[in-house]
Every structure is written in structure tokens, then in C-alpha cells.
Design a protein around this motif. Structure first.
Motif, PDB file in Angstrom:
ATOM      1  N   GLU A   1       0.860  -1.165   0.000  1.00 43.13           N
ATOM      2  CA  GLU A   1       0.000   0.000   0.000  1.00 43.13           C
ATOM      3  C   GLU A   1       0.903   1.224   0.000  1.00 43.13           C
ATOM      4  OE1 GLU A   1       1.072  -0.843   4.045  1.00 43.13           O
ATOM      5  OE2 GLU A   1      -0.249  -2.105   2.854  1.00 43.13           O
TER       6      GLU A   1
ATOM      7  N   ARG B   1       0.679   5.763  -0.038  1.00 47.31           N
ATOM      8  CA  ARG B   1      -0.194   6.928   0.114  1.00 47.31           C
ATOM      9  C   ARG B   1      -0.688   7.381  -1.251  1.00 47.31           C
ATOM     10  NH1 ARG B   1       0.054   9.798   5.171  1.00 47.31           N
ATOM     11  NH2 ARG B   1      -0.787  11.605   4.078  1.00 47.31           N
ATOM     12  N   ARG B   2      -1.945   7.747  -1.294  1.00 45.45           N
ATOM     13  CA  ARG B   2      -2.551   8.204  -2.549  1.00 45.45           C
ATOM     14  C   ARG B   2      -1.859   9.456  -3.085  1.00 45.45           C
ATOM     15  NH1 ARG B   2      -8.972   9.548  -3.314  1.00 45.45           N
ATOM     16  NH2 ARG B   2      -8.951   9.646  -5.573  1.00 45.45           N
TER      17      ARG B   2
ATOM     18  N   LEU C   1      -8.558   1.395  -3.945  1.00 49.38           N
ATOM     19  CA  LEU C   1      -8.350   2.518  -3.045  1.00 49.38           C
ATOM     20  C   LEU C   1      -8.704   2.074  -1.631  1.00 49.38           C
ATOM     21  CD1 LEU C   1      -7.814   5.613  -2.723  1.00 49.38           C
ATOM     22  CD2 LEU C   1     -10.286   5.902  -2.973  1.00 49.38           C
ATOM     23  N   LEU C   2      -7.880   2.460  -0.662  1.00 50.59           N
ATOM     24  CA  LEU C   2      -8.148   2.182   0.750  1.00 50.59           C
ATOM     25  C   LEU C   2      -8.437   3.519   1.432  1.00 50.59           C
ATOM     26  CD1 LEU C   2      -5.163  -0.283   1.384  1.00 50.59           C
ATOM     27  CD2 LEU C   2      -7.533  -0.882   0.854  1.00 50.59           C
ATOM     28  N   PRO C   3      -9.717   3.894   1.541  1.00 57.34           N
ATOM     29  CA  PRO C   3     -10.067   5.202   2.107  1.00 57.34           C
ATOM     30  C   PRO C   3      -9.629   5.337   3.569  1.00 57.34           C
ATOM     31  CG  PRO C   3     -11.967   4.167   1.045  1.00 57.34           C
ATOM     32  CD  PRO C   3     -10.895   3.132   1.137  1.00 57.34           C
ATOM     33  N   GLN C   4      -9.104   6.497   3.895  1.00 57.65           N
ATOM     34  CA  GLN C   4      -8.685   6.842   5.260  1.00 57.65           C
ATOM     35  C   GLN C   4      -7.843   5.746   5.912  1.00 57.65           C
ATOM     36  OE1 GLN C   4     -12.420   7.821   7.148  1.00 57.65           O
ATOM     37  NE2 GLN C   4     -12.505   9.804   6.124  1.00 57.65           N
ATOM     38  N   TYR C   5      -6.905   5.209   5.171  1.00 59.19           N
ATOM     39  CA  TYR C   5      -6.084   4.087   5.626  1.00 59.19           C
ATOM     40  C   TYR C   5      -5.090   4.500   6.719  1.00 59.19           C
ATOM     41  CZ  TYR C   5      -2.823   0.167   5.381  1.00 59.19           C
ATOM     42  OH  TYR C   5      -2.010  -0.894   5.693  1.00 59.19           O
ATOM     43  N   TYR C   6      -4.502   5.673   6.566  1.00 56.65           N
ATOM     44  CA  TYR C   6      -3.453   6.109   7.489  1.00 56.65           C
ATOM     45  C   TYR C   6      -4.037   6.864   8.683  1.00 56.65           C
ATOM     46  CZ  TYR C   6      -0.336   4.684   3.757  1.00 56.65           C
ATOM     47  OH  TYR C   6       0.321   3.952   2.821  1.00 56.65           O
TER      48      TYR C   6
ATOM     49  N   ALA D   1      -5.384  10.003   5.626  1.00 57.38           N
ATOM     50  CA  ALA D   1      -5.044   9.950   4.201  1.00 57.38           C
ATOM     51  C   ALA D   1      -5.419   8.593   3.605  1.00 57.38           C
ATOM     52  CB  ALA D   1      -3.551  10.209   4.001  1.00 57.38           C
ATOM     53  N   ASP D   2      -5.766   8.623   2.328  1.00 53.79           N
ATOM     54  CA  ASP D   2      -6.089   7.395   1.598  1.00 53.79           C
ATOM     55  C   ASP D   2      -4.819   6.681   1.166  1.00 53.79           C
ATOM     56  OD1 ASP D   2      -8.729   8.210   1.783  1.00 53.79           O
ATOM     57  OD2 ASP D   2      -8.797   9.004  -0.257  1.00 53.79           O
TER      58      ASP D   2
ATOM     59  N   ILE E   1      -3.370   3.552  -1.687  1.00 51.23           N
ATOM     60  CA  ILE E   1      -3.651   2.774  -2.894  1.00 51.23           C
ATOM     61  C   ILE E   1      -3.020   1.403  -2.694  1.00 51.23           C
ATOM     62  CG2 ILE E   1      -3.183   2.544  -5.357  1.00 51.23           C
ATOM     63  CD1 ILE E   1      -3.290   5.582  -5.533  1.00 51.23           C
TER      64      ILE E   1
END
Length: 189
Positions: A147, A149-150, A169-174, A178-179, A181
Motif C-alpha cells: 500500500e 499513500r494516494r 483505493l483504501l479510504p482513510q487508511y493512514y 489519508a487514503d 492505494i
């Protein structure tokens, strides 16, 4: 060497429930777990390298350290299904890549990659990724994932040049919202 290669094939083709431990193959010449390329020495990380890995993180992440000493220690020393490869110049570690074996030993996940800012642009990160891809393919892994950062388009470009493609896409992952990818590279058909 043939006996070692047979052991490697038998152990990792089906994973057979055995723990993955790349440290037992340090002498395997075909895989190049340790080698020199254009003045940079690549090898498996040891516990003594953790302080350098933290310094690289501080440099790359502008003072932050996403991984603590304990995180690195777990992956390098305690987790038989994870390891790091470091790049060093004149005996000093300047970059690293980490990976963990997932899904019953069939897939590899890149946990992190960083190179001191002063050494970026010298193909060190590309070589770390290439070395990891070669090792995972030789060990019979199917897929590599990661993964990113977008908003980190530079890293995304690096991974795409190495054959990774965007999967989702991994929304609000961090932690900061932040999203991310999710990227994938098929290692064998």
C-alpha cells in the motif's frame, strides 16, 4: 547446490505449513541475498541495523518514525515470515525494504521501503524492489502487494516501473486520515 535448490523447491512450493525463514538461504548464490551493485552492498538486515532504519525513517518522513524500534525488531528478529533487505554504502545503511509472507505462504507483502534523501535518485530503491521480486519469484510466491499513500505519486511511479498495478483505493487508511492505494504485482501465471 542442487540439494539446496531441491530443499528450497520442496519447502516453498506448497509452503507445507513450514515457517518461512530466508536467513537459512544466505549462502544461496542463485538468489543473491547478499551482493554488490554499483558501489552499494545489499544484504539481509540484522537487529544491529534497526537504529539506522529509524534514522532513515526520520529523514524520509521529516522527523516522524512510522515504525518504532519494537516494530522493526519484531519483523527482523522474531517473525520468521518477515525480513528486511538493507542497502549500505561504505558500511553505512542508506536504505531498506521490508516484506512479510501472507496467505499461507503464497503471497508477499512489502511492508515498507525507504532510502535516505541524500541517496535517492541512485537506483537504490529500484534495486531493493528488484531484489525482493527476484527472491519472491524464486521462492514460488504468486503475488506481491503493497500500500502507498494516494498523494505519494513519486512512490507510485517507482512501483509501476517495477510492474505493480493499482488494485483498489483504501479510504482513510493512514492515522492522519489519508487514503492509500493497494498495488499488486503478479509473480507467476
Amino acid at each position: 547446490m542442487k540439494k539446496l535448490k531441491t530443499l528450497l523447491t520442496t519447502t516453498f512450493k506448497g509452503f507445507s505449513g513450514k515457517k518461512f525463514n530466508p536467513r537459512r538461504y544466505l549462502e544461496m548464490a542463485d538468489i543473491d541475498l547478499e551482493h554488490d551493485r554499483e558501489g552499494v552492498h545489499y544484504r539481509l538486515a540484522d537487529r544491529v541495523d534497526i537504529v539506522a532504519l529509524l534514522a532513515i525513517e526520520r529523514d524520509v518522513y521529516n522527523g516522524d518514525i512510522p515504525w518504532t524500534f519494537s516494530h522493526f525488531e519484531h519483523e527482523i528478529v522474531k517473525n520468521d515470515e518477515a525480513f528486511f533487505i538493507v542497502a549500505e554504502i561504505s558500511g553505512s545503511v542508506v536504505g531498506f525494504i521490508g516484506t512479510r509472507i501472507n496467505h499461507h505462504g503464497q503471497d508477499a507483502h512489502v511492508t515498507n521501503l525507504a532510502v535516505f534523501k541524500a541517496f535517492q535518485g541512485q537506483q537504490i530503491a529500484s534495486t531493493l524492489i528488484e531484489q525482493l521480486i527476484s527472491l519472491m519469484a524464486a521462492l514460488g510466491k504468486n503475488v506481491m502487494t503493497l500500500e502507498v499513500r494516494r498523494d505519494n505519486t513519486k512512490a507510485q511511479g517507482l512501483y509501476r516501473r517495477q510492474g505493480f498495478v493499482t488494485d483498489k483505493l483504501l479510504p482513510q487508511y493512514y492515522e492522519d486520515g489519508a487514503d492509500a492505494i493497494w498495488m499488486v504485482k503478479e509473480l507467476k501465471k
